[in-house]
Design an enzyme around this catalytic site. Sequence first.
Site, PDB file in Angstrom:
ATOM      1  N   HIS A 173       0.841  -1.199   0.000  1.00  0.00           N
ATOM      2  CA  HIS A 173       0.000   0.000   0.000  1.00  0.00           C
ATOM      3  C   HIS A 173       0.876   1.249   0.000  1.00  0.00           C
ATOM      4  CE1 HIS A 173      -3.011  -2.922   1.408  1.00  0.00           C
ATOM      5  NE2 HIS A 173      -3.906  -2.092   0.918  1.00  0.00           N
ATOM      6  N   LYS A 177      -0.098   4.687   4.646  1.00  0.00           N
ATOM      7  CA  LYS A 177      -1.149   3.855   5.256  1.00  0.00           C
ATOM      8  C   LYS A 177      -0.703   3.411   6.639  1.00  0.00           C
ATOM      9  CE  LYS A 177      -4.005  -0.268   4.556  1.00  0.00           C
ATOM     10  NZ  LYS A 177      -5.275   0.354   4.943  1.00  0.00           N
TER      11      LYS A 177
HETATM   12  N1  LIG Z   1     -13.027  -0.103   3.444  1.00  0.00           N
HETATM   13  C1  LIG Z   1     -12.488   0.374   2.313  1.00  0.00           C
HETATM   14  O1  LIG Z   1     -12.713  -0.148   1.202  1.00  0.00           O
HETATM   15  C2  LIG Z   1     -11.605   1.601   2.401  1.00  0.00           C
HETATM   16  C3  LIG Z   1     -11.080   2.194   1.241  1.00  0.00           C
HETATM   17  C4  LIG Z   1     -10.332   3.371   1.359  1.00  0.00           C
HETATM   18  C5  LIG Z   1     -10.087   3.922   2.621  1.00  0.00           C
HETATM   19  N2  LIG Z   1     -10.581   3.273   3.730  1.00  0.00           N
HETATM   20  C6  LIG Z   1     -10.415   3.848   5.083  1.00  0.00           C
HETATM   21  O2  LIG Z   1     -11.314   4.948   5.176  1.00  0.00           O
HETATM   22  C7  LIG Z   1     -10.753   5.924   6.052  1.00  0.00           C
HETATM   23  C8  LIG Z   1     -10.648   7.266   5.303  1.00  0.00           C
HETATM   24  O3  LIG Z   1      -9.740   7.089   4.218  1.00  0.00           O
HETATM   25  P1  LIG Z   1      -9.393   8.296   3.197  1.00  0.00           P
HETATM   26  O4  LIG Z   1      -8.293   7.818   2.349  1.00  0.00           O
HETATM   27  O5  LIG Z   1     -10.630   8.805   2.542  1.00  0.00           O
HETATM   28  O6  LIG Z   1      -8.849   9.418   4.231  1.00  0.00           O
HETATM   29  P2  LIG Z   1      -8.736  10.980   4.032  1.00  0.00           P
HETATM   30  O7  LIG Z   1      -8.622  11.345   2.591  1.00  0.00           O
HETATM   31  O8  LIG Z   1      -7.673  11.441   4.976  1.00  0.00           O
HETATM   32  O9  LIG Z   1     -10.139  11.540   4.546  1.00  0.00           O
HETATM   33  C9  LIG Z   1     -10.514  11.493   5.901  1.00  0.00           C
HETATM   34  C10 LIG Z   1     -11.812  12.273   6.059  1.00  0.00           C
HETATM   35  O10 LIG Z   1     -12.252  12.149   7.425  1.00  0.00           O
HETATM   36  C11 LIG Z   1     -12.467  13.441   7.975  1.00  0.00           C
HETATM   37  N3  LIG Z   1     -12.145  13.399   9.403  1.00  0.00           N
HETATM   38  C12 LIG Z   1     -10.931  13.231   9.975  1.00  0.00           C
HETATM   39  N4  LIG Z   1     -11.042  13.237  11.312  1.00  0.00           N
HETATM   40  C13 LIG Z   1     -12.344  13.393  11.580  1.00  0.00           C
HETATM   41  C14 LIG Z   1     -13.081  13.494  12.785  1.00  0.00           C
HETATM   42  N5  LIG Z   1     -12.475  13.407  13.987  1.00  0.00           N
HETATM   43  N6  LIG Z   1     -14.413  13.661  12.707  1.00  0.00           N
HETATM   44  C15 LIG Z   1     -15.024  13.759  11.496  1.00  0.00           C
HETATM   45  N7  LIG Z   1     -14.385  13.682  10.324  1.00  0.00           N
HETATM   46  C16 LIG Z   1     -13.051  13.500  10.377  1.00  0.00           C
HETATM   47  C17 LIG Z   1     -11.563  14.364   7.168  1.00  0.00           C
HETATM   48  O11 LIG Z   1     -12.108  15.646   7.139  1.00  0.00           O
HETATM   49  P3  LIG Z   1     -11.325  16.917   7.691  1.00  0.00           P
HETATM   50  O12 LIG Z   1      -9.848  16.608   7.654  1.00  0.00           O
HETATM   51  O13 LIG Z   1     -11.726  18.011   6.754  1.00  0.00           O
HETATM   52  O14 LIG Z   1     -11.847  17.090   9.070  1.00  0.00           O
HETATM   53  C18 LIG Z   1     -11.677  13.753   5.779  1.00  0.00           C
HETATM   54  O15 LIG Z   1     -12.872  14.197   5.144  1.00  0.00           O
HETATM   55  C19 LIG Z   1      -9.396   5.364   6.495  1.00  0.00           C
HETATM   56  O16 LIG Z   1      -9.569   4.658   7.707  1.00  0.00           O
HETATM   57  C20 LIG Z   1      -9.050   4.381   5.391  1.00  0.00           C
HETATM   58  O17 LIG Z   1      -8.164   3.361   5.815  1.00  0.00           O
HETATM   59  C21 LIG Z   1     -11.319   2.152   3.634  1.00  0.00           C
END
Ligand SMILES: NC(=O)c1ccc[n+]([C@@H]2O[C@H](COP(=O)([O-])OP(=O)(O)OC[C@H]3O[C@@H](n4cnc5c(N)ncnc54)[C@H](OP(=O)(O)O)[C@@H]3O)[C@@H](O)[C@H]2O)c1
Length: 283
Positions: A173, A177
């Site tokens: 990854h 990550k």
């Molecule tokens: N299951 C799957 O298929 C899959 C696929 C991809 C990613 N994921 C997981 O999904 C999660 C997000 O991934 P990503 O790549 O989209 O991350 P990202 O681009 O960093 O986005 C994170 C989002 O969460 C918000 N956030 C952060 N802290 C927060 C809080 N305390 N309260 C509310 N909102 C909050 C951020 O908004 P602000 O910074 O503007 O507050 C941002 O919108 C990770 O855990 C990742 O491992 C899972």
Amino acid sequence: MPSTSSVNSERPAIGAPSRPPRVVVAGATGRLGGAFSRFALDQGWELHGAIVRPSSRALGRSLAELGIGASHVTTSSSERLEETLVGADMYVGAAPVEAERSLLPRVAAHGVPAVLAATGWTPDDVPWLEEIGRRIPFVLESNYSLGAEWLHRLLRDGPTLPAGFDVSVVEAHRIGKRDRPSGTSLALAAAAQDRIRGGRPTLEPVEAPTTVPIASIRGGELPGIHEIWIAGNHELLRVEHIVLDRTAFAWGMFQTAGALWQRLPNLAPGRYHPADLTVAGSP
Ligand SMILES: NC(=O)c1ccc[n+]([C@@H]2O[C@H](COP(=O)([O-])OP(=O)(O)OC[C@H]3O[C@@H](n4cnc5c(N)ncnc54)[C@H](OP(=O)(O)O)[C@@H]3O)[C@@H](O)[C@H]2O)c1
């Protein structure tokens, strides 16, 4: 990727699948949440709310302003989750796991069904997640891509391997990550372990430790590679899944949210796997 699911036809209808759901997306400004929101808006769903951190630079801005479709929904602080949930049909969690530990119990307290993507859960999360499953139907899946789902099913449901074959998982990854090994590799390893002659079932509500070795690589902007190595004495079998674009996760998550919405009138509280919600054979 296990489930603690059951379908209860006696449960009163709480959804109305004849219309698209009104969804609150936590992390709508992130990579996954943004892509999910674009799919939802394209398909005519109503974005009812968008949750970000209280300190987010995106706080109070409209999704249209942030380049996420033409939605006039403005982002709300996670501190105001409860009022954002009023009138919502579904919560979509695309925020990090630390955020979901605070948000999900409050979503469950409001009785709103949830679809969650966060990875990095630990065994300490299992008891309270089980409690969530007693209150609402929810899906928690470490990899929503349709190909990874198919690979998981292949390992879970396929024939037992010939004696003497060793299974390993290699995952790679992006450098940033945080969880290592990935939740997907743990789930694939657990599924593969069941296929080893004499293997024991290891599926738990949150991905469990497994005796199948996992090698983790972090580098560059790799979007996600999972490879299963099945080695015999004179032969090697390899099955590989490569995510070419992170949109794959958002699309699979959107499909799962749609399936949850369709099944909701007959769904009892519990944790569901995406495959529980889709028609057999169609991921
Ligand atoms: N299951 C799957 O298929 C899959 C696929 C991809 C990613 N994921 C997981 O999904 C999660 C997000 O991934 P990503 O790549 O989209 O991350 P990202 O681009 O960093 O986005 C994170 C989002 O969460 C918000 N956030 C952060 N802290 C927060 C809080 N305390 N309260 C509310 N909102 C909050 C951020 O908004 P602000 O910074 O503007 O507050 C941002 O919108 C990770 O855990 C990742 O491992 C899972």
